[in-house]
Design a protein around this motif. Structure first.
Motif, PDB file in Angstrom:
ATOM      1  N   TYR A 185      -9.429  -3.214   1.563  1.00 45.53           N
ATOM      2  CA  TYR A 185      -8.216  -3.812   0.983  1.00 45.53           C
ATOM      3  C   TYR A 185      -8.549  -5.107   0.239  1.00 45.53           C
ATOM      4  O   TYR A 185      -8.001  -5.404  -0.812  1.00 45.53           O
ATOM      5  CB  TYR A 185      -7.208  -4.076   2.105  1.00 45.53           C
ATOM      6  CG  TYR A 185      -5.865  -4.578   1.620  1.00 45.53           C
ATOM      7  CD1 TYR A 185      -5.034  -3.771   0.861  1.00 45.53           C
ATOM      8  CD2 TYR A 185      -5.432  -5.863   1.932  1.00 45.53           C
ATOM      9  CE1 TYR A 185      -3.811  -4.224   0.427  1.00 45.53           C
ATOM     10  CE2 TYR A 185      -4.207  -6.323   1.507  1.00 45.53           C
ATOM     11  CZ  TYR A 185      -3.397  -5.499   0.747  1.00 45.53           C
ATOM     12  OH  TYR A 185      -2.192  -5.961   0.309  1.00 45.53           O
ATOM     13  N   SER A 186      -9.467  -5.864   0.832  1.00 45.27           N
ATOM     14  CA  SER A 186      -9.923  -7.121   0.251  1.00 45.27           C
ATOM     15  C   SER A 186     -10.467  -6.911  -1.158  1.00 45.27           C
ATOM     16  O   SER A 186     -10.093  -7.601  -2.097  1.00 45.27           O
ATOM     17  CB  SER A 186     -11.038  -7.667   1.144  1.00 45.27           C
ATOM     18  OG  SER A 186     -10.935  -9.024   1.295  1.00 45.27           O
ATOM     19  N   VAL A 193       0.841  -1.192   0.000  1.00 47.42           N
ATOM     20  CA  VAL A 193       0.000   0.000   0.000  1.00 47.42           C
ATOM     21  C   VAL A 193       0.879   1.245   0.000  1.00 47.42           C
ATOM     22  O   VAL A 193       1.832   1.338   0.764  1.00 47.42           O
ATOM     23  CB  VAL A 193      -0.921  -0.005   1.234  1.00 47.42           C
ATOM     24  CG1 VAL A 193      -1.728   1.273   1.286  1.00 47.42           C
ATOM     25  CG2 VAL A 193      -1.832  -1.206   1.193  1.00 47.42           C
ATOM     26  N   THR A 227      -7.718  -5.605  -3.679  1.00 50.91           N
ATOM     27  CA  THR A 227      -6.769  -6.609  -4.164  1.00 50.91           C
ATOM     28  C   THR A 227      -7.456  -7.689  -4.986  1.00 50.91           C
ATOM     29  O   THR A 227      -6.807  -8.437  -5.691  1.00 50.91           O
ATOM     30  CB  THR A 227      -5.994  -7.279  -3.010  1.00 50.91           C
ATOM     31  OG1 THR A 227      -6.929  -7.803  -2.077  1.00 50.91           O
ATOM     32  CG2 THR A 227      -5.053  -6.315  -2.340  1.00 50.91           C
ATOM     33  N   PHE A 228      -8.789  -7.793  -4.871  1.00 45.90           N
ATOM     34  CA  PHE A 228      -9.501  -8.821  -5.634  1.00 45.90           C
ATOM     35  C   PHE A 228      -9.662  -8.426  -7.098  1.00 45.90           C
ATOM     36  O   PHE A 228      -9.398  -9.213  -7.991  1.00 45.90           O
ATOM     37  CB  PHE A 228     -10.880  -9.087  -5.017  1.00 45.90           C
ATOM     38  CG  PHE A 228     -11.626 -10.195  -5.687  1.00 45.90           C
ATOM     39  CD1 PHE A 228     -11.423 -11.515  -5.323  1.00 45.90           C
ATOM     40  CD2 PHE A 228     -12.520  -9.928  -6.715  1.00 45.90           C
ATOM     41  CE1 PHE A 228     -12.089 -12.545  -5.952  1.00 45.90           C
ATOM     42  CE2 PHE A 228     -13.198 -10.955  -7.353  1.00 45.90           C
ATOM     43  CZ  PHE A 228     -12.985 -12.264  -6.967  1.00 45.90           C
ATOM     44  N   MET A 263      -8.082   4.832   1.143  1.00 43.20           N
ATOM     45  CA  MET A 263      -8.742   3.588   1.557  1.00 43.20           C
ATOM     46  C   MET A 263      -9.214   3.673   3.005  1.00 43.20           C
ATOM     47  O   MET A 263     -10.313   3.244   3.343  1.00 43.20           O
ATOM     48  CB  MET A 263      -7.790   2.410   1.352  1.00 43.20           C
ATOM     49  CG  MET A 263      -7.616   2.041  -0.096  1.00 43.20           C
ATOM     50  SD  MET A 263      -6.859   0.440  -0.324  1.00 43.20           S
ATOM     51  CE  MET A 263      -5.157   0.832  -0.097  1.00 43.20           C
ATOM     52  N   LEU A 264      -8.362   4.249   3.865  1.00 42.10           N
ATOM     53  CA  LEU A 264      -8.739   4.368   5.279  1.00 42.10           C
ATOM     54  C   LEU A 264      -9.915   5.330   5.447  1.00 42.10           C
ATOM     55  O   LEU A 264     -10.820   5.090   6.245  1.00 42.10           O
ATOM     56  CB  LEU A 264      -7.541   4.835   6.110  1.00 42.10           C
ATOM     57  CG  LEU A 264      -6.403   3.826   6.231  1.00 42.10           C
ATOM     58  CD1 LEU A 264      -5.225   4.422   6.988  1.00 42.10           C
ATOM     59  CD2 LEU A 264      -6.864   2.540   6.916  1.00 42.10           C
ATOM     60  N   ALA A 321     -14.552  -2.222   8.110  1.00 37.69           N
ATOM     61  CA  ALA A 321     -13.153  -2.402   8.481  1.00 37.69           C
ATOM     62  C   ALA A 321     -12.260  -2.091   7.282  1.00 37.69           C
ATOM     63  O   ALA A 321     -12.631  -2.349   6.138  1.00 37.69           O
ATOM     64  CB  ALA A 321     -12.916  -3.827   8.953  1.00 37.69           C
ATOM     65  N   ALA A 322     -11.072  -1.567   7.580  1.00 36.87           N
ATOM     66  CA  ALA A 322     -10.132  -1.210   6.508  1.00 36.87           C
ATOM     67  C   ALA A 322      -9.758  -2.442   5.685  1.00 36.87           C
ATOM     68  O   ALA A 322      -9.580  -2.353   4.474  1.00 36.87           O
ATOM     69  CB  ALA A 322      -8.883  -0.565   7.099  1.00 36.87           C
ATOM     70  N   ILE A 323      -9.672  -3.585   6.349  1.00 37.02           N
ATOM     71  CA  ILE A 323      -9.298  -4.808   5.639  1.00 37.02           C
ATOM     72  C   ILE A 323     -10.330  -5.160   4.570  1.00 37.02           C
ATOM     73  O   ILE A 323      -9.984  -5.703   3.527  1.00 37.02           O
ATOM     74  CB  ILE A 323      -9.082  -5.983   6.625  1.00 37.02           C
ATOM     75  CG1 ILE A 323      -8.839  -7.312   5.911  1.00 37.02           C
ATOM     76  CG2 ILE A 323     -10.236  -6.140   7.592  1.00 37.02           C
ATOM     77  CD1 ILE A 323      -7.575  -7.427   5.154  1.00 37.02           C
ATOM     78  N   ASP A 324     -11.593  -4.798   4.799  1.00 36.03           N
ATOM     79  CA  ASP A 324     -12.623  -5.095   3.802  1.00 36.03           C
ATOM     80  C   ASP A 324     -12.413  -4.284   2.529  1.00 36.03           C
ATOM     81  O   ASP A 324     -12.671  -4.769   1.422  1.00 36.03           O
ATOM     82  CB  ASP A 324     -14.019  -4.835   4.376  1.00 36.03           C
ATOM     83  CG  ASP A 324     -14.390  -5.879   5.413  1.00 36.03           C
ATOM     84  OD1 ASP A 324     -13.712  -6.926   5.458  1.00 36.03           O
ATOM     85  OD2 ASP A 324     -15.339  -5.652   6.176  1.00 36.03           O
TER      86      ASP A 324
END
Lengths: 196, 223
Positions: free
Chosen positions: A86-87, A22, A90-91, A71-72, A81-84
């Motif tokens: 990112y998920s 990132v 990246t997909f 993104m944040l 959630a930030a990971i969602d």
């Protein structure tokens, strides 16, 4: 490609905090710009998570990539959630985590180019620019990526340099093209002063 | 829903079972002491993932084996969990999983308490794939958290840890990222999980079927 990433990660895990895939803003001015543009896009959407992809597309359309700050901010705005975020980023292939370079290098790996050794051309670009496909050089001069076919298979192997398809791009031609940009090791400074 | 209270009777491996209508076959079997291999099944999840391809069973009257986590029980159903077709499919699924699993039971903290070992026993096959060459991901181990380590090489991408982490809402740390073979359980930006905002609730480690998420203390005791 994956090995490179794991090497980066390994550095991360051994205590020292280095940046992974990132990208963040390079300086305060850029950070302000990113925040401003992201906020402008966010204003067009209500806080519903089904708007995640349209928002990401909007931000990337403005900035050319998805920086960490955006993104944040998006995650915060949608209450996910930030990971969602990112998920999703990246997909899908359409989302980029790297800022676009001044010059875009697109190496064709379509059937004809593959037969003519497109992957050797790609390797040459990688070696010269010292980046992997999908990445941008640290000075943001070049970004390297692959394409599936650009419709001029007779010229294989093809590399599209700044929208212009170049034919018969053998490794030596790669050097030639880079020389055309005045990009040679040790000559980077010269190129910069010329562009100013 | 009123159907929840209706009882249905079915037969699994010759054993008569009474369960609620609308229940999935897998849970009906597991609750009655009949083990069907599974990894990605999560009891409270309304829709099954059906991604591990291990819970194949044969139902009388149906041509092809089905995944038991997606099939609802029916009255008078006759189920065989040990049919050859079903076992072959389960073994194939298991072998695909094991081909990219960093197999090192002797040094793994999950040894003896590992669901992969349990599944291998149930399917009567070896942990080491016979027909596939190993394809390891060789990813780095994240040991940045003080409580546990995250070793993606041992991960079977079942998503149980993510389901638990997700209960923290927008404070969730774990999730899937990347696509295809590169899919991993990770944090935002693939950053170390200790550095991130992990709440150290330990739930993810508790539900991990393998040694991918392991407590550091337990690993110390084993070595």
């Amino acid at each position: 490609m994956f090995l490179d990433k794991s090497r980066q990660l390994r550095q991360n895990c051994s205590g020292q905090y280095t940046m992974s895939k990132v990208n963040s803003a390079a300086n305060e001015k850029e950070r302000k710009h990113i925040v401003k543009e992201t906020e402008t896009i966010l204003k067009r959407f209500t806080r519903k998570k089904q708007y995640l992809i349209p928002i990401l597309q909007g931000v990337q359309g403005k900035l050319g990539y998805l920086p960490r700050e955006s993104m944040l901010k998006i995650a915060d705005y949608l209450g996910i959630a930030a990971i969602d975020v990112y998920s999703v980023v990246t997909f899908y292939n359409q989302f980029r985590l790297n800022p676009p370079g001044k010059h875009s290098i697109r190496v064709c790996l379509g059937t004809a180019c593959h037969m003519k050794g497109g992957y050797i051309t790609l390797d040459a670009w990688k070696r010269r620019l010292k980046i992997d496909s999908g990445e941008t050089t640290p000075d943001r001069e070049f970004d390297l990526d692959i394409v599936a076919c650009v419709g001029c298979c007779t010229m294989a192997p093809v590399t599209v340099v700044d929208e212009k398809p170049e034919g018969q791009v053998e490794p030596t031609r790669v050097d030639g093209l880079l020389l055309g940009f005045g990009y040679e090791e040790g000559k980077k400074e010269k190129e910069k002063s010329e562009s100013k | 829903m009123s159907t929840r209270n209706i009882q249905v009777t079915l037969k699994i491996d010759g054993k008569e079972i009474k369960t609620r209508a609308g229940e999935k076959l897998l849970w009906a079997a597991l609750e009655n002491g009949i083990y069907i291999p599974n990894l990605c099944a999560i009891k409270d999840k309304p829709e099954p993932n059906a991604s591990c391809r291990l819970c194949w069973v044969e139902i009388e009257g149906e041509k092809k084996p089905v995944t038991s986590c997606t099939v609802e029980v029916r009255d008078g159903m006759v189920v065989n969990t040990k049919g050859k077709k079903a076992l072959d499919l389960s073994r194939a699924g298991f072998e695909l999983l094991m081909a990219s699993h960093a197999l090192d039971c002797a040094h793994c903290s999950a040894n003896g308490d590992c669901e992969l070992q349990k599944i291998a026993k149930a399917l009567k096959c070896s942990l080491k794939p016979k027909n596939l060459r190993p394809l390891r991901r060789e990813l780095p181990i994240d040991d940045s958290n003080s409580l546990f380590t995250l070793d993606p090489n041992k991960c079977v991408v079942c998503g149980r840890c993510i389901w638990e982490c997700r209960k923290h809402g927008d404070k969730a740390v774990l999730g899937f990222a990347h696509r295809g073979f590169k899919r991993v359980v990770t944090t935002f930006g693939d950053e170390p999980i200790g550095k991130d905002r992990c709440l150290n609730c330990r739930e993810c480690v508790e539900v991990c079927p393998t040694g991918a998420l392991a407590f550091k203390e337990k690993a110390k005791l084993k070595s």
